[in-house]
Design a protein around this motif. Structure first.
Motif: not given
Length: 153
Positions: A72-100
């Motif tokens: 259960h992904l309870l919280n995932i966040s990227i600092a507002r100033a860092c939006h638009g770099h694809g880091w949210g997608r990368c962090l989501l991919e990371h936690v999906i890998g952790v869950a696996r």
């Protein structure tokens, strides 16, 4: 050919000493942010808590709770100033890998229907809507529903 590469982000487990940086980001992106206690309790409970860093600066974080083979992904966040770099997608991919890595079979999350960018990200990553939780989130006009989404791992 010469291509400019964006410096990579790195991931590591969240520590109690990260909470000041986390608490600087959380209220800037959410009208009803988690409290320091929410993050502290997540660490104490042994949830899988991660930070995302760029050039030594904490720019995002995620909190994942494992229950048997469900994540259960309870919280995932990227600092507002860092939006638009694809880091949210990368962090989501990371936690999906952790869950696996924890032998997770499904990942679930809730998202506000008004959070169009998050919905688009989750859908692009293969999450599907399962149901709607009525009045789940606090909102300026009372309560906002949550879209419950899931991804087979």
């Amino acid at each position: 050919m010469n291509a400019l590469l964006k410096p990579a982000v790195t991931y590591r487990p969240m520590k109690k000493s990260d909470l000041d940086a986390v608490m600087a980001i959380e209220p800037e992106i959410y009208p009803y942010p988690w409290t320091r206690g929410n993050f502290s309790d997540s660490l104490k409970a042994g949830y899988s808590c991660w930070v995302c860093e760029h050039e030594g600066k904490l720019v995002g974080y995620a909190v994942l709770m494992m229950v048997l083979d469900e994540a259960h992904l309870l919280n995932i966040s990227i600092a507002r100033a860092c939006h638009g770099h694809g880091w949210g997608r990368c962090l989501l991919e990371h936690v999906i890998g952790v869950a696996r890595g924890y032998n997770g079979q499904m990942m679930f999350l809730e998202v506000r229907p008004s959070n169009k960018s998050a919905l688009a990200l989750y859908e692009s990553m293969g999450f599907n809507e399962f149901s709607v939780r009525k009045g789940y989130y606090p909102a300026a006009n009372g309560r906002e529903d949550a879209v419950l989404m899931g991804l087979a791992l």
